[in-house]
Design a protein around this motif. Structure first.
Motif, PDB file in Angstrom:
ATOM      1  N   ARG A 133       0.816  -1.208   0.000  1.00  0.00           N
ATOM      2  CA  ARG A 133       0.000   0.000   0.000  1.00  0.00           C
ATOM      3  C   ARG A 133       0.859   1.273   0.000  1.00  0.00           C
ATOM      4  NH1 ARG A 133      -5.305   0.197   0.832  1.00  0.00           N
ATOM      5  NH2 ARG A 133      -5.263  -1.863   1.799  1.00  0.00           N
ATOM      6  N   ASP A 137       0.540   4.205  -2.760  1.00  0.00           N
ATOM      7  CA  ASP A 137       0.315   5.624  -2.460  1.00  0.00           C
ATOM      8  C   ASP A 137       1.362   6.493  -3.159  1.00  0.00           C
ATOM      9  OD1 ASP A 137      -1.851   4.984  -0.909  1.00  0.00           O
ATOM     10  OD2 ASP A 137      -0.776   5.107   1.001  1.00  0.00           O
ATOM     11  N   GLU A 153      -9.473   3.983  -9.843  1.00  0.00           N
ATOM     12  CA  GLU A 153      -9.964   3.181  -8.717  1.00  0.00           C
ATOM     13  C   GLU A 153     -11.451   2.938  -8.891  1.00  0.00           C
ATOM     14  OE1 GLU A 153      -8.940   5.255  -5.146  1.00  0.00           O
ATOM     15  OE2 GLU A 153      -6.970   4.298  -5.039  1.00  0.00           O
ATOM     16  N   TYR A 155     -14.905   0.167  -7.444  1.00  0.00           N
ATOM     17  CA  TYR A 155     -15.376  -0.900  -6.564  1.00  0.00           C
ATOM     18  C   TYR A 155     -16.226  -1.865  -7.364  1.00  0.00           C
ATOM     19  CZ  TYR A 155     -13.785   1.747  -2.544  1.00  0.00           C
ATOM     20  OH  TYR A 155     -13.001   2.405  -1.634  1.00  0.00           O
ATOM     21  N   ARG A 162     -12.165  -3.864  -4.181  1.00  0.00           N
ATOM     22  CA  ARG A 162     -11.632  -2.715  -4.936  1.00  0.00           C
ATOM     23  C   ARG A 162     -10.294  -3.128  -5.528  1.00  0.00           C
ATOM     24  NH1 ARG A 162      -9.546   2.916  -2.272  1.00  0.00           N
ATOM     25  NH2 ARG A 162      -8.215   1.470  -1.137  1.00  0.00           N
ATOM     26  N   PHE A 242     -18.368   7.914  -4.355  1.00  0.00           N
ATOM     27  CA  PHE A 242     -17.027   7.343  -4.273  1.00  0.00           C
ATOM     28  C   PHE A 242     -16.376   7.697  -2.944  1.00  0.00           C
ATOM     29  CE2 PHE A 242     -12.442   7.247  -5.066  1.00  0.00           C
ATOM     30  CZ  PHE A 242     -12.324   5.951  -5.539  1.00  0.00           C
ATOM     31  N   ALA A 243     -16.552   8.935  -2.501  1.00  0.00           N
ATOM     32  CA  ALA A 243     -15.971   9.379  -1.234  1.00  0.00           C
ATOM     33  C   ALA A 243     -16.570   8.597  -0.066  1.00  0.00           C
ATOM     34  CB  ALA A 243     -16.218  10.870  -1.045  1.00  0.00           C
ATOM     35  N   THR A 245     -17.843   5.534  -0.139  1.00  0.00           N
ATOM     36  CA  THR A 245     -17.329   4.168  -0.186  1.00  0.00           C
ATOM     37  C   THR A 245     -15.878   4.123   0.265  1.00  0.00           C
ATOM     38  OG1 THR A 245     -18.751   3.874  -2.117  1.00  0.00           O
ATOM     39  CG2 THR A 245     -17.226   2.107  -1.634  1.00  0.00           C
ATOM     40  N   SER A 246     -15.095   5.086  -0.154  1.00  0.00           N
ATOM     41  CA  SER A 246     -13.682   5.135   0.222  1.00  0.00           C
ATOM     42  C   SER A 246     -13.521   5.343   1.725  1.00  0.00           C
ATOM     43  CB  SER A 246     -12.963   6.240  -0.542  1.00  0.00           C
ATOM     44  OG  SER A 246     -12.989   5.984  -1.934  1.00  0.00           O
ATOM     45  N   THR A 249     -14.004   2.076   3.374  1.00  0.00           N
ATOM     46  CA  THR A 249     -12.803   1.263   3.170  1.00  0.00           C
ATOM     47  C   THR A 249     -11.706   1.670   4.137  1.00  0.00           C
ATOM     48  OG1 THR A 249     -13.315   0.927   0.824  1.00  0.00           O
ATOM     49  CG2 THR A 249     -11.038   0.582   1.504  1.00  0.00           C
ATOM     50  N   GLN A 250     -11.460   2.965   4.246  1.00  0.00           N
ATOM     51  CA  GLN A 250     -10.406   3.445   5.144  1.00  0.00           C
ATOM     52  C   GLN A 250     -10.715   3.102   6.597  1.00  0.00           C
ATOM     53  OE1 GLN A 250      -7.427   4.840   4.090  1.00  0.00           O
ATOM     54  NE2 GLN A 250      -6.945   4.376   6.227  1.00  0.00           N
ATOM     55  N   ASP A 271      -9.386  -4.276   1.186  1.00  0.00           N
ATOM     56  CA  ASP A 271     -10.179  -3.816   0.055  1.00  0.00           C
ATOM     57  C   ASP A 271     -10.067  -4.741  -1.154  1.00  0.00           C
ATOM     58  OD1 ASP A 271      -7.639  -2.825   0.507  1.00  0.00           O
ATOM     59  OD2 ASP A 271      -7.926  -0.979  -0.594  1.00  0.00           O
TER      60      ASP A 271
END
Length: 356
Positions: A133, A137, A153, A155, A162, A242-243, A245-246, A249-250, A271
């Motif tokens: 990861r 990044d 990116e 899902y 993802r 998207f935000a 869902t992200s 995930t985070q 993910d």
């Protein structure tokens, strides 16, 4: 009172129906199970006899399999053209990663192809790589300044996972490199007995991880977003969705016992966990992955895990048996091949100027 009566009548009715259906259903499932076992045994026997017929005097069956697979000719026509376009993207990505000290390794069908065919599996049509990861990044930041490649990116709400993709800049083609994300964790972060074997350690870590991953999948399911095509998905177009869902995930990445910089275990990111394979352990010791080695692929050399056969075997099993998908492209349908090749070729020209 009336509501209770209706509920009781409905329960009685359902029970009567089930008493009629279940015996037949159970018998059918048992028969299917027996037939499947018999068919599997026949297939295994036929394959074994095939290998015996191909075996040469003084040659082990293992060497026979390697020799026969090596003789399988590469793909032809449009499928081969698509493979070579994907290879061009991989070469560009490889140069960017080396220039910026970003680690990655070939995996999935790509690493199987490297070992078994020295290139693409003849019926494969995409490229798979793995990456920690922290390196991913870094790659995202580097590609912001690239005029050739970008990261997409999305899902997948069918398998609920993802997978980032490296794509051609400003392109609508499906031609891409899939990135499987990995994280570090450490055996010391888990309640593991001192005398536990490596496999027992793996089981303990995965049992903890699986709980978080199953909760993550249930949370994604609760969003009730429709699964759409990779390029057209509104999870990319619609920033709010998207935000959201992200953020989920985070949240679950933070819940897991991950270490960003280092650890003695390398594990598939939460993910990348797929709801279709919840019991498949996907973790390795750091020493089985690093330091990276190299494998030949289409006449070039690309990074691979240090003990690449450990990763291959844990992910795919015996790669020297005939796979169930033999001869069938997995990403593009046959009807899509010509259309996707035309799009990809034009996109490649726009990005790289002239063809290599």
């Amino acid at each position: 009172m009336l509501s209770r009566l209706r509920k009781k009548i409905r329960t009685v009715f359902i029970n009567r129906v089930l008493r009629k259906i279940l015996p037949t259903y159970i018998a059918q499932r048992r028969l299917e199970s027996y037939v499947k076992k018999d068919v599997g045994a026949i297939v295994n026997k036929q394959e074994y006899l095939f290998w015996l017929s191909e075996n040469r005097e003084g040659e082990s069956l293992s060497d026979t399999k390697k020799r026969v697979f090596a003789k399988i000719p590469p793909a032809e026509g449009i499928l081969r053209d698509i493979q070579l376009l994907a290879l061009r993207i991989l070469c560009e990505l490889d140069a960017i990663c080396k220039e910026n000290s970003i680690d990655y390794w070939v995996m999935g069908g790509t690493i199987i192809g490297s070992v078994r065919h020295k290139g693409f599996i003849p019926w494969d049509d995409d490229v798979d790589i793995g990456m920690m990861r922290k390196d991913y990044d870094k790659l995202k930041e580097v590609l912001k300044n690239s005029d050739k490649l970008d990261v997409l990116e999305f899902y997948n709400f069918n398998g609920l996972y993802r997978i980032p993709k490296v794509v051609l800049k400003n392109s609508e083609t499906k031609l891409a490199i899939d990135i499987i994300l990995f994280d570090f964790t450490d055996f010391s972060d888990y309640d593991i007995p001192e005398d536990a074997t490596l496999e027992e350690k793996y089981d303990i870590v995965w049992d903890v991880q699986k709980v978080y991953r199953q909760r993550y999948v249930r949370k994604l399911k609760s969003l009730k977003f429709q699964h759409r095509d990779v390029i057209k998905t509104d999870l990319i177009r619609n920033e709010k969705r998207f935000a959201k869902t992200s953020a989920i995930t985070q949240k679950y990445i933070d819940k897991c016992k991950y270490r960003y910089d280092d650890g003695n275990v390398v594990i598939w990111g939460i993910d990348n966990f797929t709801s279709k394979a919840p019991d498949k352990r996907r973790l390795y010791t750091k020493e089985s992955v690093f330091p990276l080695t190299e494998l030949e692929f289409e006449g070039k050399f690309f990074p691979a895990p240090n003990d690449y056969m450990d990763m291959i075997t844990r992910e795919a099993g015996d790669i020297w048996s005939f796979p169930g998908d033999i001869g069938k492209p997995k990403f593009f349908s046959e009807a899509q091949l010509a259309e996707e090749y035309a799009k990809s070729k034009e996109a490649m020209k726009a990005v790289f100027g002239k063809e290599d």
